[in-house]
Design a protein around this motif. Structure first.
Motif, PDB file in Angstrom:
ATOM      1  N   ARG A 196       2.401  -4.264   3.363  1.00 20.06           N
ATOM      2  CA  ARG A 196       3.110  -4.161   2.098  1.00 20.06           C
ATOM      3  C   ARG A 196       2.512  -5.105   1.070  1.00 20.06           C
ATOM      4  N   ARG A 197       2.195  -6.331   1.480  1.00 17.09           N
ATOM      5  CA  ARG A 197       1.593  -7.309   0.569  1.00 17.09           C
ATOM      6  C   ARG A 197       0.227  -6.823   0.099  1.00 17.09           C
ATOM      7  N   ALA A 198      -0.581  -6.252   1.020  1.00  8.83           N
ATOM      8  CA  ALA A 198      -1.912  -5.753   0.650  1.00  8.83           C
ATOM      9  C   ALA A 198      -1.791  -4.585  -0.338  1.00  8.83           C
ATOM     10  N   ARG A 199      -0.827  -3.682  -0.104  1.00 11.55           N
ATOM     11  CA  ARG A 199      -0.636  -2.562  -1.024  1.00 11.55           C
ATOM     12  C   ARG A 199      -0.211  -3.062  -2.404  1.00 11.55           C
ATOM     13  N   ARG A 200       0.688  -4.047  -2.430  1.00  8.32           N
ATOM     14  CA  ARG A 200       1.159  -4.607  -3.699  1.00  8.32           C
ATOM     15  C   ARG A 200       0.000  -5.228  -4.462  1.00  8.32           C
ATOM     16  N   GLU A 201      -0.844  -5.983  -3.769  1.00  7.10           N
ATOM     17  CA  GLU A 201      -1.988  -6.611  -4.425  1.00  7.10           C
ATOM     18  C   GLU A 201      -2.982  -5.567  -4.925  1.00  7.10           C
ATOM     19  N   ALA A 202      -3.185  -4.496  -4.135  1.00  2.58           N
ATOM     20  CA  ALA A 202      -4.110  -3.445  -4.555  1.00  2.58           C
ATOM     21  C   ALA A 202      -3.590  -2.735  -5.812  1.00  2.58           C
ATOM     22  N   ARG A 203      -2.283  -2.468  -5.855  1.00  3.93           N
ATOM     23  CA  ARG A 203      -1.714  -1.833  -7.039  1.00  3.93           C
ATOM     24  C   ARG A 203      -1.823  -2.737  -8.257  1.00  3.93           C
ATOM     25  N   ALA A 204      -1.569  -4.037  -8.057  1.00  2.00           N
ATOM     26  CA  ALA A 204      -1.665  -4.979  -9.174  1.00  2.00           C
ATOM     27  C   ALA A 204      -3.106  -5.045  -9.683  1.00  2.00           C
ATOM     28  N   ALA A 205      -4.089  -5.058  -8.783  1.00  6.14           N
ATOM     29  CA  ALA A 205      -5.489  -5.090  -9.193  1.00  6.14           C
ATOM     30  C   ALA A 205      -5.858  -3.807  -9.933  1.00  6.14           C
ATOM     31  N   GLN A 206      -5.323  -2.683  -9.461  1.00  8.94           N
ATOM     32  CA  GLN A 206      -5.611  -1.406 -10.116  1.00  8.94           C
ATOM     33  C   GLN A 206      -5.015  -1.381 -11.528  1.00  8.94           C
ATOM     34  N   ARG A 207      -3.799  -1.913 -11.677  1.00  8.96           N
ATOM     35  CA  ARG A 207      -3.179  -1.970 -13.008  1.00  8.96           C
ATOM     36  C   ARG A 207      -3.965  -2.871 -13.941  1.00  8.96           C
ATOM     37  N   ASP A 208      -4.401  -4.030 -13.412  1.00  3.43           N
ATOM     38  CA  ASP A 208      -5.182  -4.951 -14.239  1.00  3.43           C
ATOM     39  C   ASP A 208      -6.496  -4.313 -14.668  1.00  3.43           C
ATOM     40  N   ALA A 209      -7.146  -3.612 -13.741  1.00  5.90           N
ATOM     41  CA  ALA A 209      -8.409  -2.945 -14.073  1.00  5.90           C
ATOM     42  C   ALA A 209      -8.179  -1.858 -15.122  1.00  5.90           C
ATOM     43  N   ALA A 210      -7.071  -1.145 -15.012  1.00  8.17           N
ATOM     44  CA  ALA A 210      -6.771  -0.095 -15.988  1.00  8.17           C
ATOM     45  C   ALA A 210      -6.492  -0.711 -17.355  1.00  8.17           C
TER      46      ALA A 210
END
Length: 149
Positions: free
Chosen positions: A121-135
């Motif tokens: 869950r923590r890894a998914r949350r971090e991946a989503r946050a990184a994807q949002r930041d990149a967007a």
């Protein structure tokens, strides 16, 4: 300090009419959860069948040692009882599995599966946050290019 004055204390049970006298026993909270009713009934049934099987095996052994004519029927009964006892133990296992599937399993803090779920869950949350930041970064860069043109 009396046991009743403490917060969260367990109530002493027994005759405590005389001051300074210890109660007969003190009820403590259970450390493990109680088994569900269907599992408990299956377990009681299995214990009864297994105890009967042990008695039959002992009687079969003693009749065989005595050379009695009852030896052969008792051995056959013991074999059949062993099959039934095995079935009863499997019934406990299957009943427990079915109950857990239908009503959910209570996860314990020390459960390794719970820890793995938390890490995923923590890894998914971090991946989503990184994807949002990149967007966001890519989107801002596009806005700047449009304004300069």
């Amino acid at each position: 300090m009396d046991t009743q004055e403490r917060e969260g204390a367990v109530e002493p049970v027994g005759d405590v009419s005389e001051p300074g006298r210890q109660p007969l026993w003190v009820e403590e909270p259970a450390t493990r959860r109680r088994m569900p009713d269907p599992v408990r009934t299956a377990a009681v049934r299995a214990v009864l069948v297994m105890s009967l099987t042990m008695i039959l095996a002992m009687v079969a052994f003693l009749t065989a040692m005595a050379g009695s004519w009852l030896s052969f029927p008792m051995v056959l009964t013991g074999v059949a009882s062993t099959v039934v006892a095995t079935w009863a133990v499997l019934d406990v296992w299957v009943t427990r599995q079915v109950w857990n599937q239908r009503n959910g399993v209570v996860s314990e803090p020390s459960s390794s599966a719970r820890q793995l779920r938390r890490e995923r869950r923590r890894a998914r949350r971090e991946a989503r946050a990184a994807q949002r930041d990149a967007a966001r970064i890519g989107h801002r860069g596009a806005d700047r290019r449009l304004s300069r043109a």
